[in-house]
Motif scaffolding. Structure first.
Motif, mmCIF file in Angstrom:
data_model
loop_
_atom_site.group_PDB
_atom_site.id
_atom_site.type_symbol
_atom_site.label_atom_id
_atom_site.label_comp_id
_atom_site.label_asym_id
_atom_site.label_seq_id
_atom_site.Cartn_x
_atom_site.Cartn_y
_atom_site.Cartn_z
ATOM 1 N N GLU A 136 0.827 -1.207 0.000
ATOM 2 C CA GLU A 136 0.000 0.000 0.000
ATOM 3 C C GLU A 136 0.863 1.259 0.000
ATOM 4 O O GLU A 136 0.574 2.221 -0.722
ATOM 5 C CB GLU A 136 -0.916 -0.012 1.213
ATOM 6 C CG GLU A 136 -1.866 1.180 1.284
ATOM 7 C CD GLU A 136 -2.811 1.091 2.459
ATOM 8 O OE1 GLU A 136 -3.963 1.542 2.332
ATOM 9 O OE2 GLU A 136 -2.405 0.568 3.526
ATOM 10 N N ARG A 137 1.934 1.246 0.777
ATOM 11 C CA ARG A 137 2.805 2.434 0.847
ATOM 12 C C ARG A 137 3.510 2.660 -0.477
ATOM 13 O O ARG A 137 3.661 3.812 -0.928
ATOM 14 C CB ARG A 137 3.829 2.263 1.979
ATOM 15 C CG ARG A 137 4.601 3.552 2.266
ATOM 16 C CD ARG A 137 3.690 4.610 2.848
ATOM 17 N NE ARG A 137 4.322 5.923 2.913
ATOM 18 C CZ ARG A 137 4.257 6.843 1.961
ATOM 19 N NH1 ARG A 137 3.598 6.589 0.825
ATOM 20 N NH2 ARG A 137 4.844 8.009 2.104
ATOM 21 N N LEU A 138 3.961 1.614 -1.134
ATOM 22 C CA LEU A 138 4.612 1.765 -2.431
ATOM 23 C C LEU A 138 3.617 2.260 -3.476
ATOM 24 O O LEU A 138 3.960 3.087 -4.330
ATOM 25 C CB LEU A 138 5.234 0.433 -2.868
ATOM 26 C CG LEU A 138 6.328 -0.139 -1.959
ATOM 27 C CD1 LEU A 138 6.881 -1.434 -2.545
ATOM 28 C CD2 LEU A 138 7.448 0.868 -1.724
ATOM 29 N N ALA A 139 2.386 1.763 -3.415
ATOM 30 C CA ALA A 139 1.355 2.233 -4.337
ATOM 31 C C ALA A 139 1.012 3.696 -4.082
ATOM 32 O O ALA A 139 0.765 4.463 -5.021
ATOM 33 C CB ALA A 139 0.113 1.362 -4.225
ATOM 34 N N GLN A 140 0.987 4.108 -2.828
ATOM 35 C CA GLN A 140 0.738 5.507 -2.498
ATOM 36 C C GLN A 140 1.816 6.412 -3.074
ATOM 37 O O GLN A 140 1.558 7.580 -3.379
ATOM 38 C CB GLN A 140 0.659 5.687 -0.985
ATOM 39 C CG GLN A 140 -0.598 5.116 -0.355
ATOM 40 C CD GLN A 140 -0.543 5.086 1.160
ATOM 41 O OE1 GLN A 140 0.523 5.245 1.760
ATOM 42 N NE2 GLN A 140 -1.692 4.864 1.799
ATOM 43 N N ALA A 141 3.026 5.871 -3.225
ATOM 44 C CA ALA A 141 4.127 6.637 -3.808
ATOM 45 C C ALA A 141 4.112 6.606 -5.324
ATOM 46 O O ALA A 141 5.001 7.175 -5.962
ATOM 47 C CB ALA A 141 5.461 6.104 -3.285
ATOM 48 N N GLY A 142 3.117 5.928 -5.906
ATOM 49 C CA GLY A 142 2.944 5.969 -7.355
ATOM 50 C C GLY A 142 3.232 4.682 -8.089
ATOM 51 O O GLY A 142 3.012 4.603 -9.301
ATOM 52 N N ALA A 143 3.725 3.658 -7.406
ATOM 53 C CA ALA A 143 4.015 2.394 -8.083
ATOM 54 C C ALA A 143 2.729 1.631 -8.376
ATOM 55 O O ALA A 143 1.739 1.762 -7.660
ATOM 56 C CB ALA A 143 4.932 1.531 -7.221
#
Length: 249
Positions: free
Chosen positions: A24-31
């Motif tokens: 979730e954190r990586l997706a929040q950063a745009g991944a």
């Protein structure tokens, strides 16, 4: 923190717990997040949560106990245009058995997922990272590597062996902008160990060993993973980063 737009992150065992928090954190950063799990229903629940937050994510259902699974995963992701730049090795098997009660089944399961699957996933996805000139491999280790409990006799050994493999890669790969690191969580309150850690007597013992005097959450591991994947963390290679409130000390 630099964004991860244009990157794809494959997180194994991402339907819940530490895997989901990191994903979730990586997706929040745009991944774009590839949610791997062997539990299709749990993966769908995680995807609903991620999509509800407006994040980019897709499922990948596979049982890493099957030797051919990582190669099939690569074929699926290549067809979808989602070959990963980031591989987070979070899926694991943890069996609580002492040395004298350790069963053949427990040894086989922990070896297959914690070690053999690690090698197969690296073989499936690391060559593409090297060829494209960017890659991040993060293994989720354990405080058990430093302070093994008697109930984790074999699990701790597999995690230490996994860390040895990642450090070997970090030292010998020599590929610019491809890094290999380990995050070592401590007593993290997840579904897998909630029953044990919320037992009042056991919780009291654990808290007595943690200098911060609290249990960790899955989200406590997510920021470290983001740093390792970002431009700001590009020169961190071969690190063993404890997220344990000091439990290892």
């Amino acid at each position: 923190m630099a964004a991860l737009h244009g990157r794809t992150a494959l997180v194994t065992g991402a339907a819940r717990g530490i895997g989901l928090a990191i994903g979730e954190r990586l997706a929040q950063a745009g991944a774009h997040l590839v949610v791997h799990d062997r539990d299709a229903a749990a993966a769908e629940q995680a995807l609903a949560q991620l999509h509800g937050a407006g994040l980019s994510a897709s499922p990948l259902i596979a049982d890493l106990a099957e030797p051919a699974a990582p190669a099939r995963m690569r074929e699926v992701l290549e067809a979808e245009g989602h070959l990963p730049d980031i591989l987070v090795l979070c899926a694991s098997v943890e069996t609580r058995e002492t040395w004298d009660k350790l069963s053949e089944d427990a040894m086989a399961a922990q070896t297959e997922i914690n070690l053999h699957a690690t090698v197969r996933l690296i073989q499936a996805f690391l060559p593409g990272m090297v060829a494209r000139g960017f890659g991040r491999i993060i293994a989720i280790g354990s405080v058990q590597e430093a302070r093994p409990n008697p109930t984790h006799f074999y699990y701790a050994a597999t995690k230490a062996a996994q860390t040895n493999m990642i450090l070997n890669l970090a030292r010998t790969l020599r590929a610019p902008d491809v890094t290999c690191n380990i995050i070592q969580p401590g007593a993290i309150l997840t579904d897998r160990n909630r029953a044990v850690l919320t037992d009042p007597a056991y919780e009291s013992i654990v808290l007595g060993r943690i200098p911060l005097a609290r249990l960790g959450s899955a989200r406590d591991c997510a920021g470290v993973a983001l740093l390792l994947c970002s431009e700001e963390g590009a020169y961190i290679n071969g690190a063993e980063i404890a997220v344990d409130g000091g439990l290892r000390l």
